[in-house]
Design an enzyme around this catalytic site. Structure first.
Site, PDB file in Angstrom:
ATOM      1  N   ASP A 161       0.840  -1.190   0.000  1.00 17.03           N
ATOM      2  CA  ASP A 161       0.000   0.000   0.000  1.00 17.03           C
ATOM      3  C   ASP A 161       0.879   1.246   0.000  1.00 17.03           C
ATOM      4  OD1 ASP A 161       0.894   0.070   2.731  1.00 17.03           O
ATOM      5  OD2 ASP A 161      -0.766  -1.257   3.265  1.00 17.03           O
ATOM      6  N   SER A 162       0.457   2.301   0.680  1.00 18.56           N
ATOM      7  CA  SER A 162       1.241   3.542   0.660  1.00 18.56           C
ATOM      8  C   SER A 162       2.605   3.380   1.319  1.00 18.56           C
ATOM      9  CB  SER A 162       0.472   4.671   1.350  1.00 18.56           C
ATOM     10  OG  SER A 162       0.186   4.346   2.703  1.00 18.56           O
ATOM     11  N   LEU A 163       2.727   2.476   2.278  1.00 18.24           N
ATOM     12  CA  LEU A 163       4.022   2.267   2.917  1.00 18.24           C
ATOM     13  C   LEU A 163       5.041   1.719   1.925  1.00 18.24           C
ATOM     14  CD1 LEU A 163       2.722   0.775   6.273  1.00 18.24           C
ATOM     15  CD2 LEU A 163       3.846   2.982   5.971  1.00 18.24           C
TER      16      LEU A 163
END
Length: 225
Positions: A14-16
């Site tokens: 995801d965004s990580l």
């Protein structure tokens, strides 16, 4: 050299993960670690949960070329699935049992395209953004990743436990969820150690350098740069 023989590391998350490919990010450091040893592919999708990743998995695998045993997949999901049902990010919430099922579906999808590929799970990290997530809830999703990995006979990195065991771990987060520079370094170092332990044949020290050194082309009197 046949590019299909070059080792490939595919990071799904995801965004990580997406943000981890920025300068100084954990995946950017991973890419530098693999310089001339493997190609690292960013398949991080900000805001995505396992439900949505499973739906677009074929698109994520598209463009990777022939998939085979020279591929290592890192699966880093759970930060959005663990959003509180009814909280500020509730549309991303995936029930715990469904989350574990989705992880299995993602692995099966990868296996269909690359039956000999290696896979390594990463659990979600601890959080402090309590209006959207609680750390106790995220811990349950981290445990679900470990359970799925065990059921599928795959290795996993318990980032939640590794980070929580450090004094002042909260400083590794920039906003209670995403990583500060020290957190990016922590994730990279933890993942690098896990690759050495669980996937030693994908450690840079064991991979050949692709393309010969420039000295093999330079002749007396040539300048090289």
């Amino acid at each position: 050299m046949n590019s299909s023989r070059i080792a490939k590391v595919v990071v799904i998350g995801d965004s990580l993960t997406e943000l981890g490919f920025r300068t100084g990010g954990w995946a950017s450091q991973l890419t530098a670690w693999y310089t001339r040893k493997a190609d690292v592919f960013n398949r991080g999708l900000s805001g995505y949960n396992t439900e949505w990743v499973a739906r677009v998995l074929d698109d994520l695998l598209d463009g990777l070329g022939a998939l085979g045993e020279n591929h290592l997949f890192l699966i880093f999901l759970g930060a959005n699935d663990s959003a509180l049902d009814g909280g500020g990010a509730s549309r991303k919430h995936v029930p715990l049992s469904r989350f574990e099922e989705n992880l299995g579906a993602i692995v099966m999808g990868i296996r269909r395209s690359a039956p000999k590929a290696r896979l390594l799970f990463l659990t979600p990290l601890p959080v402090t953004r309590v209006e959207e997530r609680t750390n106790a809830t995220v811990k349950q999703y981290a445990a679900a990743v470990l359970a799925a990995a065990g059921r599928l006979s795959l290795p996993a990195v318990d980032l939640w436990a590794a980070a929580s065991g450090r004094a002042g771990w909260e400083a590794m987060l920039s906003d209670g969820l995403h990583l500060a520079p020290s957190g990016e370094r922590f994730v990279f170092e933890t993942v690098a150690l896990a690759i050495k332990e669980h996937c030693p044949d994908f450690h840079p020290d064991t991979l050949p350098v692709f393309c010969p050194p420039f000295e093999s082309f330079a002749k007396d009197g040539d300048s090289a740069s």
